[in-house]
Design a protein around this motif. Structure first.
Motif: not given
Length: 439
Positions: A205-213, A242-248, A257-265
């Motif tokens: 939710l944070l990635m989609l609503t905050v990071v992407r904009p 992002s990759a470090a967080f999902t690993e943690w 890494a995949f999800f961060f690429g997917a939300i790139m504008p």
């Protein structure tokens, strides 16, 4: 890190880069994607050739941990580019047929792969039978979006109806396969009961609503002159974090890494204004020349085909039958049910069988989690190699290249008439299209 380790590592990287370039060039001459040559090179540099003499000479044991670290970085950057290349616009006007084919090309091989896992479990037991069954299903259900895109581009099909639908199917296929793999990783590592895993939904939710904009604003401001380093720095910091967080939290770093690429504008206007595409191109260029070849070598060090016996060969045949047959039957049947004529439906089913580097990433995760032992891992890598290599020749049988495609533009035009009238297939607007128009 001792001086001799530094020297050995640098020489190993130089050798890997040179040999990978030569292997990729050889694959192109055979009209295959470069990844075929690079994966084959990784296998040959492993213990398969001369009982490991080559690998022991080029890659001494004391530098292999450093190679593994570089390979992990290469996978992170690759997964970012996979996510960045996914484009929801591919679904425009073809949601029904793409969704139907993607669902069929995942559900059928996943089910068959899970059944095969029940048979294989006795010879390849793991600590988690459920995880093993789900992993095998996910491993045979994947389609490699980047390799498929390269095949379509090389053949001038990328902007045709068939190419557009195939890419849309592969995009959905990738999302479904990575979602299945995320479930497997959660089961095999932290488990669904882990409190840290509960952070995944807030993270999304944070990635989609905050990071992407925020990325859209920052990249727009920093992208006016791409010569400035801001877009690249922002992207690298974001995807590594992002990759470090999902690993943690207990998932693998590939998902972050995949999800961060997917939300790139992405720019809706001209491609030259798309900062995401420019960043992705620069990352993939260096990654493909150095870090991904390191990953192929590290993956190849765990493949030993010299020790395969009759039982292993039988298992390889079963894996190929399930992987190829499940994908083809699922995609072809779904396409026909969606109103696609036989010829393009067959082409879609063949293209969905392309696995490539994406499959290798999934298999490396399975090996890391203990879902695969060395013999089964070796068989699965061979399956990935064969299913990727066969896509081009089989597609040539269905849609042969024109005799003299002088330029890419003429090649593109030569295909257009074959798909005229099919744009509405699967959208209940097939009225004017007849099989003859498509065949």
């Amino acid at each position: 890190m001792a001086t001799h380790q530094v020297s050995a590592l640098l020489l190993a990287l130089a050798a890997i880069s040179l040999l990978a370039a030569m292997a990729g060039a050889a694959a192109r001459r055979l009209r295959q994607p470069p990844v075929i040559g690079e994966v084959a090179l990784g296998i040959l540099l492993g213990p398969t050739l001369l009982n490991g003499l080559v690998s022991d000479t080029l890659f001494p044991a004391d530098i292999r941990p450093f190679l593994s670290a570089l390979a992990a970085l290469g996978v992170v950057l690759f997964m970012f580019t996979v996510g960045a290349e996914l484009n929801a616009g591919l679904l425009r006007g073809r949601r029904m047929v793409a969704g139907t084919v993607a669902a069929g090309s995942v559900a059928v091989p996943f089910g068959l792969g899970a059944l095969l896992a029940l048979y294989l479990f006795n010879r390849h037991p793991t600590d988690n039978k459920t995880g093993f069954v789900l992993f095998m299903g996910a491993a045979v259900a994947v389609t490699a979006f980047p390799v498929l895109a390269r095949i379509l581009t090389d053949r001038g099909l990328s902007r045709t109806w068939l190419g557009s639908v195939a890419l849309a199917c592969a995009a959905i296929d990738d999302i479904l396969a990575w979602s299945l793999l995320a479930v497997v990783v959660a089961i095999c590592t932290a488990g669904f009961g882990s409190p840290l895993l509960l952070l995944f939904l807030p993270y999304m939710l944070l990635m989609l609503t905050v990071v992407r904009p925020m990325l859209r604003r920052l990249l727009k401001e920093g992208g006016a002159s791409f010569a400035r380093p801001a877009p690249m720095v922002i992207t690298l910091v974001g995807l590594l974090t992002s990759a470090a967080f999902t690993e943690w939290i207990g998932l693998h770093f590939i998902f972050g890494a995949f999800f961060f690429g997917a939300i790139m504008p992405r720019a809706a206007s001209a491609p030259e204004d798309d900062v995401t595409a420019q960043v992705s191109d620069r990352i993939s260029h260096l990654n493909g020349r150095l870090l991904l070849p390191v990953f192929f070598v590290v993956a190849g060090l765990s493949v030993d085909l010299s020790k395969m016996d009759v039982d292993d060969l039988v298992e390889l045949v079963l894996i190929l039958v399930v992987a190829v047959g499940g994908k083809f039957f699922g995609a072809f049947t779904a396409a026909r049910l969606g109103g696609v004529p036989t010829r393009p439906a067959s082409a879609l089913a063949i293209l969905m069988n392309t696995r490539g580097l994406t499959e290798l990433v999934i298999l490396s995760v399975g090996l890391e989690l203990g879902m695969l032992d060395s013999p089964l891992y070796s068989s699965m890598v061979v399956m990935a190699l064969i299913t990727t290599a066969m896509a081009g020749p089989l597609l040539q049988l269905i849609y042969p290249l024109p005799a003299a495609p002088a330029t890419p533009a003429k090649l593109q035009a030569a295909w257009q008439h074959q798909f005229r009238g099919t744009e509405r297939v699967g959208e209940r607007e097939l009225g004017r299209t007849t099989p003859a128009q498509v065949e």
